[in-house]
Design an enzyme around this catalytic site. Sequence first.
Site, PDB file in Angstrom:
ATOM      1  N   GLY A 164       0.792  -1.224   0.000  1.00 33.09           N
ATOM      2  CA  GLY A 164       0.000   0.000   0.000  1.00 33.09           C
ATOM      3  C   GLY A 164       0.821   1.269   0.000  1.00 33.09           C
ATOM      4  N   GLY A 165       2.115   1.163  -0.346  1.00 25.98           N
ATOM      5  CA  GLY A 165       2.906   2.371  -0.557  1.00 25.98           C
ATOM      6  C   GLY A 165       3.563   2.965   0.677  1.00 25.98           C
ATOM      7  N   GLU A 200      14.812  -1.793  -5.063  1.00 25.66           N
ATOM      8  CA  GLU A 200      14.492  -2.308  -6.401  1.00 25.66           C
ATOM      9  C   GLU A 200      14.770  -1.228  -7.436  1.00 25.66           C
ATOM     10  OE1 GLU A 200      10.360  -3.427  -6.434  1.00 25.66           O
ATOM     11  OE2 GLU A 200      10.781  -5.412  -5.625  1.00 25.66           O
ATOM     12  N   PHE A 202      13.526   1.220 -10.049  1.00 21.64           N
ATOM     13  CA  PHE A 202      12.218   1.874 -10.154  1.00 21.64           C
ATOM     14  C   PHE A 202      11.700   1.718 -11.583  1.00 21.64           C
ATOM     15  CE2 PHE A 202       9.700   5.889 -10.883  1.00 21.64           C
ATOM     16  CZ  PHE A 202       8.607   5.495 -10.135  1.00 21.64           C
ATOM     17  N   HIS A 208      -0.511  -1.697 -13.495  1.00 20.97           N
ATOM     18  CA  HIS A 208      -0.767  -2.659 -12.418  1.00 20.97           C
ATOM     19  C   HIS A 208      -1.747  -3.688 -12.965  1.00 20.97           C
ATOM     20  CE1 HIS A 208      -2.078  -3.626  -8.068  1.00 20.97           C
ATOM     21  NE2 HIS A 208      -2.768  -4.412  -8.862  1.00 20.97           N
ATOM     22  N   GLU A 288       3.424  -8.307  -5.546  1.00 17.91           N
ATOM     23  CA  GLU A 288       2.932  -8.770  -4.246  1.00 17.91           C
ATOM     24  C   GLU A 288       1.886  -9.841  -4.498  1.00 17.91           C
ATOM     25  OE1 GLU A 288       1.239  -5.573  -1.893  1.00 17.91           O
ATOM     26  OE2 GLU A 288       3.037  -4.359  -2.135  1.00 17.91           O
ATOM     27  N   ASN A 290      -1.809 -11.032  -2.879  1.00 19.31           N
ATOM     28  CA  ASN A 290      -2.885 -10.756  -1.930  1.00 19.31           C
ATOM     29  C   ASN A 290      -3.557 -12.075  -1.582  1.00 19.31           C
ATOM     30  OD1 ASN A 290      -2.494  -7.938  -2.091  1.00 19.31           O
ATOM     31  ND2 ASN A 290      -3.615  -7.928  -4.011  1.00 19.31           N
ATOM     32  N   ARG A 292      -6.333 -12.846  -0.123  1.00 18.33           N
ATOM     33  CA  ARG A 292      -7.731 -12.624   0.276  1.00 18.33           C
ATOM     34  C   ARG A 292      -8.599 -12.498  -0.988  1.00 18.33           C
ATOM     35  NH1 ARG A 292      -5.191  -7.533   0.193  1.00 18.33           N
ATOM     36  NH2 ARG A 292      -6.170  -6.173  -1.352  1.00 18.33           N
ATOM     37  N   VAL A 295     -11.815  -6.538  -3.482  1.00 24.99           N
ATOM     38  CA  VAL A 295     -12.974  -5.716  -3.869  1.00 24.99           C
ATOM     39  C   VAL A 295     -13.344  -6.001  -5.329  1.00 24.99           C
ATOM     40  CG1 VAL A 295     -13.763  -3.340  -4.254  1.00 24.99           C
ATOM     41  CG2 VAL A 295     -12.342  -3.859  -2.253  1.00 24.99           C
TER      42      VAL A 295
HETATM   43  C1  MV4 Z   1       7.014  -0.152  -7.588  1.00 26.16           C
HETATM   44  C2  MV4 Z   1       6.825   0.836  -8.556  1.00 26.16           C
HETATM   45  C3  MV4 Z   1       7.824   1.044  -9.484  1.00 26.16           C
HETATM   46  N1  MV4 Z   1       8.955   0.295  -9.446  1.00 26.16           N
HETATM   47  N2  MV4 Z   1       8.155  -0.873  -7.600  1.00 26.16           N
HETATM   48  C4  MV4 Z   1       3.038   0.724  -5.062  1.00 26.16           C
HETATM   49  C5  MV4 Z   1       2.508   0.020  -3.852  1.00 26.16           C
HETATM   50  C6  MV4 Z   1       3.328  -1.203  -3.681  1.00 26.16           C
HETATM   51  N3  MV4 Z   1       2.476  -2.340  -3.778  1.00 26.16           N
HETATM   52  C7  MV4 Z   1       4.350  -1.186  -4.765  1.00 26.16           C
HETATM   53  N4  MV4 Z   1       4.123  -0.025  -5.570  1.00 26.16           N
HETATM   54  C8  MV4 Z   1       4.965   0.304  -6.590  1.00 26.16           C
HETATM   55  N5  MV4 Z   1       6.110  -0.428  -6.653  1.00 26.16           N
HETATM   56  C9  MV4 Z   1       9.099  -0.638  -8.507  1.00 26.16           C
HETATM   57  N6  MV4 Z   1      10.234  -1.340  -8.470  1.00 26.16           N
HETATM   58  C10 MV4 Z   1       5.639   1.582  -8.514  1.00 26.16           C
HETATM   59  C11 MV4 Z   1       4.709   1.322  -7.522  1.00 26.16           C
HETATM   60  C12 MV4 Z   1       3.539   2.148  -7.554  1.00 26.16           C
HETATM   61  C13 MV4 Z   1       2.296   1.649  -7.935  1.00 26.16           C
HETATM   62  C14 MV4 Z   1       2.123   0.307  -8.241  1.00 26.16           C
HETATM   63  C15 MV4 Z   1       0.904  -0.171  -8.616  1.00 26.16           C
HETATM   64  C16 MV4 Z   1      -0.182   0.683  -8.687  1.00 26.16           C
HETATM   65  C17 MV4 Z   1      -0.049   2.004  -8.373  1.00 26.16           C
HETATM   66  C18 MV4 Z   1       1.183   2.508  -7.987  1.00 26.16           C
HETATM   67  C19 MV4 Z   1       1.324   3.854  -7.685  1.00 26.16           C
HETATM   68  C20 MV4 Z   1       2.542   4.333  -7.303  1.00 26.16           C
HETATM   69  C21 MV4 Z   1       3.636   3.488  -7.232  1.00 26.16           C
END
Ligand code: MV4
Length: 448
Positions: A164-165, A200, A202, A208, A288, A290, A292, A295
């Site tokens: 969840g960030g 990691e 970026f 997503h 990740e 989940n 569960r 929604v």
């Molecule tokens: C990232 C990424 C870019 N690069 N990892 C957001 C929450 C967490 N579950 C992981 N997230 C991210 N990981 C790398 N290596 C960008 C995000 C991310 C994101 C991921 C999915 C949906 C929306 C997002 C919004 C901001 C950042």
Amino acid sequence: MFKKILIANRGEIALRVIRTCKEMGIKTVAVYSTADKESLHVTFADEAICIGPPSSAESYLNVAAIMAAAEITNAEAIHPGYGFLAENAEFAETCEESNIKFIGPSAEMIRKMGDKITAKETMVAANVPVIPGSEGLINSIPEGKEIAKGIKYPIILKATAGGGGKGMRVVWNEADFEKNWDSARAEAGAAFGNNGIYIEKFIEDPRHIEVQIAGDQFGNVCHMSERDCSIQRRHQKLVEEAPSPFLDQGLREKMGEAAIKAAKSINYESVGTVEFLVDKNRDFYFMEMNTRIQVEHTVTEEVTNLDLIKEQIKIAAGVPLSGNSYFPTGHSIECRVNAEDPYNDFRPCPGKIEFLHTSKGHGVRIDTHVYAGYTISPYYDSMIAKIIVRGVDRDDAIAKMKRALDEFLIEGVKTTIPFHKKLMVDEHFVEGNFTTDFINEFEMGEPE
Ligand code: MV4
């Protein structure tokens, strides 16, 4: 099959579970806080037990009260829904020790996927693609800088206890490493009581895309294809759809197989979701898992004709899966209706619903626990309804969603409906051309 299930949740998901139980001939027990006395999950369950005052900590997270309610009513199983105790390994363990079936994976599986470094190590061992980065925890700033240099900036710092960030920081160059390291560590420590950080590469402008899977008690695992959840704001999803407009059948099959490998590697039992980031080159990486029901499970239901809650209950009762995977027919979109003001930074707007008319008609499904006269409590999540449409293709689904949004009339509280109306005519959205950064560029303008 179970004779009676307790639903340890509230709102639309409690109602969703009760509906399937009724169809399966299973008796239901609702639990509720004093704030939810007038809720539909209380009305429609066979029995209802008050478990505490409005605050979640004293009610829907109150393990002792929930276990007592299950014992008093002789419930054989507990469905946790999503949120609250759904991914709480201690709660799953308490159920296991009390001989009440937790309708979900084992405490051990929840723990393995809850710790992000352990989850990633498990995926590496299973040959599921992961984002390049550190092997495990970073122990010092120099070590972190060394690894960052190796994988090249920009990099992202992530909390191993995260999700969840929270505790996440993007670092664009070495000069900015230290301050981001300090703030990520502090935030993770405060939020999770665990300040473990890993690194990691970026991934810029990803999508997503997540794969719905199911595993039974006999080692059979199947996938139900993907959902695109790139339309999110501050890690809250606003719109989800299936299939993803970004995938072709080849990539869909590859991601489905990767998700099956991921689930098999931990002998996963129950329904679950494997989340991937997909970059511009269509390379996908495990993000990740989940553990569960989510929604947005509804859009998968619409394109596969499955009842995922029914599948989840059958798995928990020991019914084997056929093992066959499912591919989408048609197209489904879900818009989350939140009691929030989209013209005012999506600020929550609890209060009384003075008038309500929900959308109806061909291809439209509304999952909601609210009704005219219902008071939305400030204590819980602001999602009050899900508008789900199904069309023959994406254009048809968008046309149906526009029509359904026009028909959804609500007075007394502000909602995210105006946002969805604007989104459905946005050129980039209509073309299927959007990433997780989409919302940051999106202009709401002035209210009409
Ligand atoms: C990232 C990424 C870019 N690069 N990892 C957001 C929450 C967490 N579950 C992981 N997230 C991210 N990981 C790398 N290596 C960008 C995000 C991310 C994101 C991921 C999915 C949906 C929306 C997002 C919004 C901001 C950042």
